[in-house]
Design a protein around this motif. Structure first.
Motif, PDB file in Angstrom:
ATOM      1  N   PRO A  12       0.833  -1.195   0.000  1.00  0.00           N
ATOM      2  CA  PRO A  12       0.000   0.000   0.000  1.00  0.00           C
ATOM      3  C   PRO A  12       0.872   1.251   0.000  1.00  0.00           C
ATOM      4  O   PRO A  12       1.960   1.259   0.546  1.00  0.00           O
ATOM      5  CB  PRO A  12      -0.780  -0.123   1.307  1.00  0.00           C
ATOM      6  CG  PRO A  12       0.096  -0.935   2.191  1.00  0.00           C
ATOM      7  CD  PRO A  12       0.832  -1.886   1.278  1.00  0.00           C
ATOM      8  N   ASN A  88      -1.372  10.669  -2.090  1.00  0.00           N
ATOM      9  CA  ASN A  88      -1.761   9.476  -2.839  1.00  0.00           C
ATOM     10  C   ASN A  88      -3.228   9.547  -3.244  1.00  0.00           C
ATOM     11  O   ASN A  88      -3.982  10.364  -2.745  1.00  0.00           O
ATOM     12  CB  ASN A  88      -1.471   8.197  -2.051  1.00  0.00           C
ATOM     13  CG  ASN A  88      -2.143   8.162  -0.703  1.00  0.00           C
ATOM     14  OD1 ASN A  88      -3.088   8.893  -0.437  1.00  0.00           O
ATOM     15  ND2 ASN A  88      -1.659   7.316   0.178  1.00  0.00           N
ATOM     16  N   ALA A  89      -3.573   8.714  -4.204  1.00  0.00           N
ATOM     17  CA  ALA A  89      -4.951   8.634  -4.697  1.00  0.00           C
ATOM     18  C   ALA A  89      -5.335   7.170  -4.833  1.00  0.00           C
ATOM     19  O   ALA A  89      -4.469   6.325  -5.049  1.00  0.00           O
ATOM     20  CB  ALA A  89      -5.065   9.325  -6.047  1.00  0.00           C
ATOM     21  N   ARG A  90      -6.581   6.882  -4.736  1.00  0.00           N
ATOM     22  CA  ARG A  90      -7.058   5.513  -4.908  1.00  0.00           C
ATOM     23  C   ARG A  90      -7.163   5.198  -6.394  1.00  0.00           C
ATOM     24  O   ARG A  90      -7.689   5.995  -7.176  1.00  0.00           O
ATOM     25  CB  ARG A  90      -8.404   5.335  -4.232  1.00  0.00           C
ATOM     26  CG  ARG A  90      -8.358   5.545  -2.730  1.00  0.00           C
ATOM     27  CD  ARG A  90      -9.702   5.256  -2.119  1.00  0.00           C
ATOM     28  NE  ARG A  90     -10.065   3.865  -2.264  1.00  0.00           N
ATOM     29  CZ  ARG A  90      -9.712   2.896  -1.422  1.00  0.00           C
ATOM     30  NH1 ARG A  90      -8.964   3.178  -0.395  1.00  0.00           N
ATOM     31  NH2 ARG A  90     -10.110   1.658  -1.636  1.00  0.00           N
ATOM     32  N   GLU A  92      -9.122   3.300  -7.827  1.00  0.00           N
ATOM     33  CA  GLU A  92     -10.520   3.180  -8.225  1.00  0.00           C
ATOM     34  C   GLU A  92     -11.140   4.525  -8.603  1.00  0.00           C
ATOM     35  O   GLU A  92     -12.114   4.577  -9.346  1.00  0.00           O
ATOM     36  CB  GLU A  92     -11.351   2.549  -7.093  1.00  0.00           C
ATOM     37  CG  GLU A  92     -10.932   1.158  -6.710  1.00  0.00           C
ATOM     38  CD  GLU A  92      -9.790   1.140  -5.683  1.00  0.00           C
ATOM     39  OE1 GLU A  92      -9.369   2.213  -5.198  1.00  0.00           O
ATOM     40  OE2 GLU A  92      -9.300   0.047  -5.386  1.00  0.00           O
ATOM     41  N   THR A  93     -10.601   5.643  -8.068  1.00  0.00           N
ATOM     42  CA  THR A  93     -11.243   6.938  -8.280  1.00  0.00           C
ATOM     43  C   THR A  93     -10.320   8.005  -8.865  1.00  0.00           C
ATOM     44  O   THR A  93     -10.771   9.119  -9.104  1.00  0.00           O
ATOM     45  CB  THR A  93     -11.817   7.471  -6.948  1.00  0.00           C
ATOM     46  OG1 THR A  93     -10.738   7.600  -6.002  1.00  0.00           O
ATOM     47  CG2 THR A  93     -12.900   6.550  -6.402  1.00  0.00           C
ATOM     48  N   SER A  97     -11.980  11.586  -9.751  1.00  0.00           N
ATOM     49  CA  SER A  97     -11.921  12.539  -8.647  1.00  0.00           C
ATOM     50  C   SER A  97     -11.532  13.918  -9.162  1.00  0.00           C
ATOM     51  O   SER A  97     -10.568  14.064  -9.914  1.00  0.00           O
ATOM     52  CB  SER A  97     -10.884  12.070  -7.615  1.00  0.00           C
ATOM     53  OG  SER A  97     -10.567  13.118  -6.728  1.00  0.00           O
TER      54      SER A  97
END
Length: 152
Positions: A12, A88-90, A92-93, A97
């Motif tokens: 992660p 950080n960014a996910r 999934e989005t 975003s």
């Protein structure tokens, strides 16, 4: 000591990573052009620190090695001192975003990361674990970038 099972399965983006591969090897790996920045190895790169990245030059399209600070200043920022600076960014989005969408569409880079860190809570506090693929010499992390400019 082995890493906890959750850290073994994935790495992660937890806020720290190691980057110690020689820059000449990174340049050869990406077949970059231009000068190689003078930035030493770092076994504990933290948010907002200078970090080596591989990216395309905005005018020539050449692959270049550059030094950037690890953070994103959102496009809607009016005051740099008060700005949110996400690290950080996910996955999934990130493409949808509002904070990351524009940078994800057109301003990406790769960060040479030899390992990243995960922490496991213990009775004495937190124990860091370096996570790396066995036998792997290098792994890249895909990032989005934006040049920060204060708005008048």
């Amino acid at each position: 000591m082995d890493a906890p099972p959750s850290a073994q399965a994935r790495c992660p983006m937890c806020g720290r990573y190691a980057s110690y591969l020689p820059h000449s090897e990174i340049a050869a790996l990406f077949r970059t052009q231009g000068e190689i920045p003078n930035l030493g190895p770092n076994w504990n790169v933290a948010p907002a620190q200078p970090a080596m990245v591989a990216r395309r030059h905005h005018e020539t399209g050449e692959r270049r090695l550059d030094v950037l600070r690890w953070r994103l200043v959102p496009h809607f920022t009016k005051d740099l001192k008060a700005a949110r600076r996400p690290i950080n960014a996910r996955a999934e989005t990130v493409a949808t975003s509002g904070m990351f969408r524009g940078a994800f569409a057109s301003r990406r880079c790769l960060v040479p990361a030899d390992a990243c860190y995960a922490w496991n809570a213990t009775s004495d506090g937190k124990q860091p674990y370096a996570i790396a693929r066995p036998g792997a010499r290098w792994e890249g992390v895909n990032l989005v970038t934006r040049i920060a400019r204060a708005r008048a």
